[in-house]
Design a protein around this motif. Structure first.
Motif, PDB file in Angstrom:
ATOM      1  N   ILE A  96      54.312 -24.070  48.880  1.00  0.00           N
ATOM      2  CA  ILE A  96      53.994 -22.422  49.298  1.00  0.00           C
ATOM      3  C   ILE A  96      55.036 -21.739  49.797  1.00  0.00           C
ATOM      4  O   ILE A  96      55.522 -20.773  50.415  1.00  0.00           O
ATOM      5  CB  ILE A  96      52.595 -21.591  48.821  1.00  0.00           C
ATOM      6  CG1 ILE A  96      52.684 -19.893  49.042  1.00  0.00           C
ATOM      7  CG2 ILE A  96      51.822 -22.168  50.868  1.00  0.00           C
ATOM      8  CD1 ILE A  96      51.274 -19.533  48.653  1.00  0.00           C
ATOM      9  N   ASP A  97      54.467 -23.155  51.455  1.00  0.00           N
ATOM     10  CA  ASP A  97      54.995 -22.483  52.492  1.00  0.00           C
ATOM     11  C   ASP A  97      57.063 -22.434  52.394  1.00  0.00           C
ATOM     12  O   ASP A  97      57.387 -22.279  53.475  1.00  0.00           O
ATOM     13  CB  ASP A  97      54.220 -24.055  53.531  1.00  0.00           C
ATOM     14  CG  ASP A  97      53.089 -23.750  54.091  1.00  0.00           C
ATOM     15  OD1 ASP A  97      52.779 -22.646  54.745  1.00  0.00           O
ATOM     16  OD2 ASP A  97      52.262 -24.708  53.854  1.00  0.00           O
ATOM     17  N   GLU A  98      57.219 -23.759  51.880  1.00  0.00           N
ATOM     18  CA  GLU A  98      58.406 -24.379  51.403  1.00  0.00           C
ATOM     19  C   GLU A  98      59.465 -22.803  50.993  1.00  0.00           C
ATOM     20  O   GLU A  98      60.037 -22.249  51.295  1.00  0.00           O
ATOM     21  CB  GLU A  98      58.667 -25.870  50.858  1.00  0.00           C
ATOM     22  CG  GLU A  98      60.286 -25.759  50.775  1.00  0.00           C
ATOM     23  CD  GLU A  98      61.129 -25.529  49.327  1.00  0.00           C
ATOM     24  OE1 GLU A  98      61.836 -24.806  49.132  1.00  0.00           O
ATOM     25  OE2 GLU A  98      60.348 -25.420  48.475  1.00  0.00           O
ATOM     26  N   VAL A  99      58.582 -22.278  49.930  1.00  0.00           N
ATOM     27  CA  VAL A  99      58.942 -21.097  48.992  1.00  0.00           C
ATOM     28  C   VAL A  99      59.254 -19.777  49.854  1.00  0.00           C
ATOM     29  O   VAL A  99      60.136 -19.247  50.620  1.00  0.00           O
ATOM     30  CB  VAL A  99      58.209 -20.765  47.690  1.00  0.00           C
ATOM     31  CG1 VAL A  99      58.669 -19.121  46.985  1.00  0.00           C
ATOM     32  CG2 VAL A  99      58.251 -21.724  46.682  1.00  0.00           C
ATOM     33  N   VAL A 100      57.952 -20.065  50.422  1.00  0.00           N
ATOM     34  CA  VAL A 100      58.043 -18.463  52.107  1.00  0.00           C
ATOM     35  C   VAL A 100      59.038 -18.989  52.692  1.00  0.00           C
ATOM     36  O   VAL A 100      60.251 -17.777  52.875  1.00  0.00           O
ATOM     37  CB  VAL A 100      56.669 -18.458  52.826  1.00  0.00           C
ATOM     38  CG1 VAL A 100      56.831 -17.537  53.841  1.00  0.00           C
ATOM     39  CG2 VAL A 100      55.710 -17.539  51.441  1.00  0.00           C
ATOM     40  N   HIS A 106      66.207 -14.864  52.942  1.00  0.00           N
ATOM     41  CA  HIS A 106      67.117 -13.598  51.571  1.00  0.00           C
ATOM     42  C   HIS A 106      66.302 -12.329  52.763  1.00  0.00           C
ATOM     43  O   HIS A 106      66.215 -10.883  51.640  1.00  0.00           O
ATOM     44  CB  HIS A 106      66.237 -13.749  50.637  1.00  0.00           C
ATOM     45  CG  HIS A 106      67.806 -15.598  49.630  1.00  0.00           C
ATOM     46  ND1 HIS A 106      68.159 -14.797  49.440  1.00  0.00           N
ATOM     47  CD2 HIS A 106      66.278 -16.289  49.978  1.00  0.00           C
ATOM     48  CE1 HIS A 106      68.830 -16.242  49.026  1.00  0.00           C
ATOM     49  NE2 HIS A 106      68.205 -17.038  49.475  1.00  0.00           N
ATOM     50  N   GLY A 107      65.470 -12.243  53.954  1.00  0.00           N
ATOM     51  CA  GLY A 107      64.523 -11.198  54.330  1.00  0.00           C
ATOM     52  C   GLY A 107      63.094 -10.924  54.087  1.00  0.00           C
ATOM     53  O   GLY A 107      63.123 -10.044  53.730  1.00  0.00           O
ATOM     54  N   ALA A 108      62.713 -11.874  53.022  1.00  0.00           N
ATOM     55  CA  ALA A 108      61.161 -11.377  52.930  1.00  0.00           C
ATOM     56  C   ALA A 108      60.592 -11.846  53.884  1.00  0.00           C
ATOM     57  O   ALA A 108      60.450 -12.812  55.018  1.00  0.00           O
ATOM     58  CB  ALA A 108      60.878 -11.903  51.878  1.00  0.00           C
ATOM     59  N   ASP A 109      59.574 -11.097  53.661  1.00  0.00           N
ATOM     60  CA  ASP A 109      58.180 -11.559  54.884  1.00  0.00           C
ATOM     61  C   ASP A 109      57.076 -10.879  54.124  1.00  0.00           C
ATOM     62  O   ASP A 109      56.394 -10.447  53.559  1.00  0.00           O
ATOM     63  CB  ASP A 109      58.065  -9.888  56.225  1.00  0.00           C
ATOM     64  CG  ASP A 109      59.335  -9.979  56.520  1.00  0.00           C
ATOM     65  OD1 ASP A 109      59.599 -11.125  57.358  1.00  0.00           O
ATOM     66  OD2 ASP A 109      60.179  -8.570  56.741  1.00  0.00           O
ATOM     67  N   GLU A 130      64.162  -4.468  48.264  1.00  0.00           N
ATOM     68  CA  GLU A 130      63.585  -3.301  47.777  1.00  0.00           C
ATOM     69  C   GLU A 130      62.285  -2.898  47.882  1.00  0.00           C
ATOM     70  O   GLU A 130      61.769  -2.151  47.006  1.00  0.00           O
ATOM     71  CB  GLU A 130      63.865  -3.443  45.836  1.00  0.00           C
ATOM     72  CG  GLU A 130      65.371  -3.773  45.802  1.00  0.00           C
ATOM     73  CD  GLU A 130      66.959  -2.920  46.229  1.00  0.00           C
ATOM     74  OE1 GLU A 130      66.712  -1.600  46.641  1.00  0.00           O
ATOM     75  OE2 GLU A 130      67.341  -3.076  46.623  1.00  0.00           O
ATOM     76  N   GLY A 131      61.641  -4.096  48.280  1.00  0.00           N
ATOM     77  CA  GLY A 131      60.342  -3.226  48.965  1.00  0.00           C
ATOM     78  C   GLY A 131      59.246  -4.129  47.685  1.00  0.00           C
ATOM     79  O   GLY A 131      57.772  -4.310  47.869  1.00  0.00           O
ATOM     80  N   ILE A 132      59.857  -5.056  46.945  1.00  0.00           N
ATOM     81  CA  ILE A 132      59.321  -5.762  45.903  1.00  0.00           C
ATOM     82  C   ILE A 132      57.982  -6.880  46.461  1.00  0.00           C
ATOM     83  O   ILE A 132      58.454  -7.582  47.422  1.00  0.00           O
ATOM     84  CB  ILE A 132      60.857  -6.158  45.136  1.00  0.00           C
ATOM     85  CG1 ILE A 132      61.456  -5.058  44.050  1.00  0.00           C
ATOM     86  CG2 ILE A 132      59.222  -6.863  44.072  1.00  0.00           C
ATOM     87  CD1 ILE A 132      62.427  -6.378  43.652  1.00  0.00           C
TER      88      ILE A 132
END
Length: 141
Positions: A96-100, A106-109, A130-132
């Motif tokens: 999970i840490d690597e995927v996050v 890509h701008g995810a939080d 897009e807030g997905i």
């Protein structure tokens, strides 16, 4: 179930984001014509779609960007997890840490934080393009 459809403004960003989750582009194409107008109940529809599949081939997403008519946002892009409607898609991940970390590129939080459920899972919600919201689950042990 055949697939889940998600309307996005930036198709390339959405493809890159879901690609980081292991999904692969199955096909990309423009779609328009009277038949699609009739199916979706709109006039003069012109869209580009990308069908993406999970590596095991059992799940698919249809990412769609509307050129005409323009897409409409039904809620704020940062709608909270308790907003009525389809809120998330869950992905099983090995680390999970690597995927996050990859998704952050890509701008995810993170929506909240990575949390552990008993000795079974590490879980989190990540907000992407897009807030997905996608949920990630790493099985322990």
């Amino acid at each position: 179930m055949d697939h889940v459809g998600i309307v996005v403004e930036d198709l390339a960003a959405a493809i890159a984001f879901f690609g980081e989750l292991g999904m692969e582009v199955e096909s990309e194409m423009p779609v328009e014509g009277r038949w699609v107008d009739r199916v979706v109940g709109l006039a003069d529809v012109r869209v580009d779609i990308a069908m993406m599949r999970t590596p095991d081939g059992h799940g698919r997403l249809e990412l769609t960007t509307f050129h005409t008519p323009a897409a409409i946002r039904a809620e704020p892009a940062d709608a909270p997890a308790n907003t009525v409607g389809i809120r998330r898609i869950m992905f099983a991940v090995d680390d999970i840490d690597e995927v996050v970390a990859r998704l952050r590129a890509h701008g995810a939080d993170l929506v909240g934080e990575v949390a552990q459920y008993e000795d079974i899972y590490r879980l989190c919600y990540v907000r992407g393009p897009e807030g997905i919201i996608v949920a990630l689950a790493e099985q322990l042990g």
